[in-house]
Structures are given as structure tokens and as C-alpha cells.
Design a protein around this motif. Sequence first.
Motif, short mmCIF file in Angstrom:
data_model
loop_
_atom_site.label_atom_id
_atom_site.label_comp_id
_atom_site.label_asym_id
_atom_site.label_seq_id
_atom_site.Cartn_x
_atom_site.Cartn_y
_atom_site.Cartn_z
N ILE A 194 -4.36 5.47 -3.39
CA ILE A 194 -5.56 5.11 -4.15
C ILE A 194 -5.39 5.50 -5.61
O ILE A 194 -5.69 4.72 -6.52
CB ILE A 194 -6.81 5.82 -3.56
CG1 ILE A 194 -7.11 5.29 -2.15
CG2 ILE A 194 -8.02 5.62 -4.46
CD1 ILE A 194 -8.22 6.03 -1.44
N ASN B 271 0.80 -1.22 0.00
CA ASN B 271 0.00 0.00 0.00
C ASN B 271 0.84 1.27 0.00
O ASN B 271 0.33 2.34 -0.31
CB ASN B 271 -0.94 0.03 1.21
CG ASN B 271 -1.87 -1.16 1.25
OD1 ASN B 271 -2.17 -1.73 0.22
ND2 ASN B 271 -2.32 -1.55 2.43
N HIS C 212 -8.79 3.19 6.02
CA HIS C 212 -9.77 4.01 5.30
C HIS C 212 -10.66 4.76 6.30
O HIS C 212 -10.84 5.98 6.20
CB HIS C 212 -10.61 3.11 4.39
CG HIS C 212 -11.66 3.84 3.61
ND1 HIS C 212 -11.38 4.55 2.47
CD2 HIS C 212 -12.98 3.99 3.83
CE1 HIS C 212 -12.48 5.09 2.00
NE2 HIS C 212 -13.47 4.76 2.81
N THR D 169 -3.74 -1.33 -3.21
CA THR D 169 -4.77 -1.90 -2.34
C THR D 169 -4.98 -1.00 -1.14
O THR D 169 -4.02 -0.47 -0.58
CB THR D 169 -4.35 -3.30 -1.86
OG1 THR D 169 -4.04 -4.11 -3.00
CG2 THR D 169 -5.46 -3.95 -1.06
N VAL D 170 -6.24 -0.83 -0.75
CA VAL D 170 -6.54 0.02 0.40
C VAL D 170 -6.94 -0.83 1.59
O VAL D 170 -7.56 -1.87 1.45
CB VAL D 170 -7.65 1.04 0.07
CG1 VAL D 170 -7.19 2.02 -0.98
CG2 VAL D 170 -8.90 0.33 -0.41
N GLN E 142 -18.35 8.50 5.69
CA GLN E 142 -18.48 7.40 4.74
C GLN E 142 -19.44 7.76 3.61
O GLN E 142 -19.24 7.37 2.46
CB GLN E 142 -19.00 6.15 5.46
CG GLN E 142 -17.99 5.50 6.38
CD GLN E 142 -17.00 4.64 5.61
OE1 GLN E 142 -17.00 4.63 4.39
NE2 GLN E 142 -16.14 3.94 6.33
N ARG F 290 -9.98 6.83 -7.92
CA ARG F 290 -9.03 6.36 -8.94
C ARG F 290 -9.70 6.40 -10.33
O ARG F 290 -9.04 6.69 -11.32
CB ARG F 290 -8.53 4.96 -8.61
CG ARG F 290 -9.58 3.88 -8.67
CD ARG F 290 -9.07 2.55 -8.15
NE ARG F 290 -8.83 2.63 -6.72
CZ ARG F 290 -8.28 1.64 -6.02
NH1 ARG F 290 -7.87 0.55 -6.61
NH2 ARG F 290 -8.11 1.76 -4.72
N TYR G 88 -2.63 8.63 1.72
CA TYR G 88 -3.65 7.61 1.47
C TYR G 88 -4.30 7.84 0.10
O TYR G 88 -4.51 6.90 -0.67
CB TYR G 88 -4.69 7.65 2.58
CG TYR G 88 -5.70 6.53 2.52
CD1 TYR G 88 -5.34 5.23 2.87
CD2 TYR G 88 -7.01 6.76 2.13
CE1 TYR G 88 -6.26 4.20 2.82
CE2 TYR G 88 -7.93 5.74 2.08
CZ TYR G 88 -7.56 4.46 2.43
OH TYR G 88 -8.47 3.45 2.37
N PRO H 159 -9.18 -1.32 4.84
CA PRO H 159 -10.43 -0.80 5.39
C PRO H 159 -10.26 -0.10 6.74
O PRO H 159 -10.92 0.90 7.02
CB PRO H 159 -11.29 -2.07 5.54
CG PRO H 159 -10.73 -3.03 4.55
CD PRO H 159 -9.26 -2.75 4.51
N SER I 226 -17.61 7.04 -3.25
CA SER I 226 -16.68 6.48 -2.28
C SER I 226 -15.29 7.04 -2.53
O SER I 226 -14.90 7.26 -3.68
CB SER I 226 -16.65 4.95 -2.39
OG SER I 226 -15.57 4.41 -1.67
N THR J 138 -12.57 5.52 -2.27
CA THR J 138 -11.75 4.54 -3.00
C THR J 138 -12.01 4.59 -4.50
O THR J 138 -11.21 4.09 -5.29
CB THR J 138 -12.02 3.11 -2.49
OG1 THR J 138 -13.42 2.84 -2.57
CG2 THR J 138 -11.57 2.97 -1.04
N ASP J 139 -13.14 5.19 -4.91
CA ASP J 139 -13.46 5.28 -6.34
C ASP J 139 -12.85 6.50 -7.02
O ASP J 139 -13.06 6.71 -8.22
CB ASP J 139 -14.97 5.31 -6.54
CG ASP J 139 -15.63 3.96 -6.29
OD1 ASP J 139 -14.90 2.95 -6.30
OD2 ASP J 139 -16.85 3.92 -6.07
#
Length: 497
Positions: free
Chosen positions: A246, A145, A257, A251-252, A268, A356, A242, A254, A351, A353-354
Amino acid sequence: MLLSYDMIIDETYSISYTGIAPVDEDTRFSGVQIDRFREPDSNLIYITTGEPGPDAACGLYVKDETDALYLLIEVQQVFIRYNNWYNEVLSTALDGHHPQEVLNLAVKMLDNPVAIIDTSSRTLMYAGEFHGSIEGSIWQSVLENGFSRYEAYPAKFRKEIRKKHEQGQLLTYQSPFPNNENHISAPLLYDGILFAGLGMTDINKPFTRSEVQLAKIIADILSMSFAVSGKIPHFSSERTYYIDAILQGKTVDPVLHDQYLRQLHWKQEDRYQLLCIRFPDEREFNRDEREPVLFRLGLLFPDSLGTYINHTVVLVIRNPTRKLIPSYSTNLTSYLAGQGMIAGCSTIVNSLTDIRYAYTQGVLALQGKDESGIYYFLDDYKNVVIESLYSLGDIRSFCHPGILNLYTQDKANGIRMIQTIYAFMNCGGSIATAAKELNIHRNTLIYRLERLEAAYGIHLKNLDSELRFYLIITCQIIFYLDRKEHVAKKIKGAIGK
């Protein structure tokens, strides 16, 4: 290099002897000699035979003279080996070599690998080998990561570690995580300011006392190396490590996060949009350009986080609107024009994480753009998709043959008929709605549809979803080709003048 008593003990552990060390553990020795402790010298470690006396300063006890001579040679070799290592590592640092080179040399004296982590928990570099699996350990996060799980430690625990590091103290502790890894953590300081830390775990072998002491020596040399080589890292107070991970597709974690969102006071359920800002020629920002841009963007968009990746300044905007608020858009457009930069704006993602995917959208929105301004992915995404097809080969090979033939035989009339097909498809096959969309009488539309079927074999009724999509994407490709042809004619005409 002065050696500690622990270093001598660890290096000669396999030899049969009894160690005696009634001295302060911080005592350091410059050499070794044979003696019976008549007049002990604190700068030497003594090898003695017989029973140790009550006034012994520091020694290695053996039973007879033969053992004493053998041990003397072994300890002398320890001093030589440590001094050679220390001189090589130190000279490499003083010569201005990259800190990674210094670290690669330094770990030769250690049983466990080492990582250098900055104050935002981002991995700067690492060195050393692993004798087994790293799965489930902190090393898995460090290597996969790009940052440690330090942020997931309790806040009070992190605060205490940082406080002691700022005081220059080396720490040993057990990880709060279930695998209970043992850690060594040593600070890297520049002008008294903490900028990074050296971290180790006992992933290969249990720590020895000498390994703990060596960690501090290595950390001090690395602090010097970063300063001499001019590689002291500069970090944003916003701590973007962080988000960087991403955007790079890593890989993230959780646990991290959730911790990261809490640290930023984000939630969230928040949504995000990305602005990707670069120069039209995609040249790299130097530091003098990058930092002011990030600063100005932070003023324009207070609830955002800025970073830099692949020649692009990236701004993550929290809870945005689909289009930028007019006042923000006006101010940003003015700023971009003054700097000669362009900005690509993504769709909204649900999100963190999205982001990217939002980053890819923002970059794609800038393709072929050379005039300062803000470009929205949604305004041009169809052309972006078609541009991608264009790069694969002759784009006409993706077209429905009947529609392509219609365009090539009579471009002027063909475009009008293809617009009819597109409107009819987009309106779900409704005559009334499509006629209104085209601003023509319904009978005119019916006539065109009948002519398409009779003259070109293009049937638009009772289509399945696959054929409907095929016809729509073909229309989009034809529109794209027609625009390119018109642009080319304009350029040719301008050159002719």
C-alpha cells in the motif's frame, strides 16, 4: 546430474517409441545404452528392439536397430543438455551470485514461469516468460501487488501446505479460486527452517512430470544460493507485506484486504495514523539500527504495526487520538532525542488503504526539520503546501497583487493589515468576531477595512468562494515569506557576532 525416467520420456516424446518403466519412479539414471535387458543396470536406461521381456528393468522400446541408434543419440543429447544446465546453475549458486541470477538460468528448462515467495507471501523475485494474459490469475497479484493471493486460501489449507513444506515436501495442488490453476510449490529451507517457497502455475502449458521434479531440484539449488550469497531474508513476525504494498502505491486486492485485517484482529471501521521516523540527514538505517527502533516503537505503541521504506521507519497506529497520548508523546520524544531522530505524525485516516496518503503527510511534516522531536502535519500543513509552491518558482507570482503591494511598500504596517484581512476572511466576514479575534475595537476594524478599499483597492465584501480562497492563500504566503525573512536576519546577525 542423474535423470529420472520421466525426464527422458518428456524430452523424447516426439519420437515414435513405446516406454517401459517397471521401476520405482524415484530411480535416477546416469546414462543410456543399447541392450536387450540381458543384465540390466539400474544406473542406465536401456534402448531395446524386439519385444520387451518380463525382467526388463527400464527401457525405451523401438522396432528395429535403425530406430534404436537414432533414439540412442537423442537420449544422449538429453543427458548432455541436462548436465550442462545443472552444472551452470549450480556453479552460479556456489560462486555466490545473487539468487535472481540463479533463477534466471534455472527457468530455461521449464515451460512455465517461477516466483519465489517468502513466508509472509511477499514476492521476492520471479523469472520466466508468459505466453498470454495474466489477468485473473495468481500471477496478476504476484506481479502487480507484490504478493500472492495465498492468504485468501482457507486457513486449514494453508496450514497443511506449510506443514508439508517444513518437512521438505514438494506439493502439487489446484487453486481454490474459480480459475482452478494448477500449482507446483517447493520449499526453500535453511538449516531446516522454511524461509520461502518456489511457486509455479500451468499458465503457459500443462505440467509434465519432469517439470515437477525439476521444480524440487531448482528449489534445493536456490536454498543453497540464498545461503551462500548471504541473502537469506529476515522477516517481521507481524507480516508487513500488505502494508508495504500500500505504501508503495500498488493495487490492493479486496479479498486480501479483508483477510489481512482478520489476521491482525483489526476491523474495517478502524482508523489509522502514521508516524514516520528518520534521521534529519535522511541517511539509511542499517539493520542493526532498524530492528531495535521497530522493537522499541512496538513497546511504546502496542496496537501498531511497524515497517521500513525509503530510509524511513513507518509505524501504523490503530485507533489513535489526534495528538499522541501525553505519556506516549513524552516517552517517544525522549527516545528520539537519545537516538538523534525526528518523527512526523500524519492526520487520522479512515481506511487502511488510505495510509499511503498518511505516509506522504508524515514525510512532509519532516521537511526542513533538523531538531529531534515530533512534528504534526496539521500543525504545519499550510507551510508544507506553500513550500511546495515555493519549489515551482517565485512564490510571489501566486499572490493577490493588491495584498503583495501592501506588504512590499510598508512591511511593518502591511503585516498588520494583512492579519486584518486574514482574520476577517476566516471569521466569515463578521465584524464583531474578527475584531475579537484581533483583539481590537470594532470601529478600528471598520477603519482598516475602509482604508484597504480606498488605498489599495482591496474589497472584502460580497466575495465569491474562489476570490475568498485566493485572498486567504495570499495571506498565508505573505506570512510565510515574512517568517523566512526574520529567520534570515537572525542568522545573519548571529554570524555577524
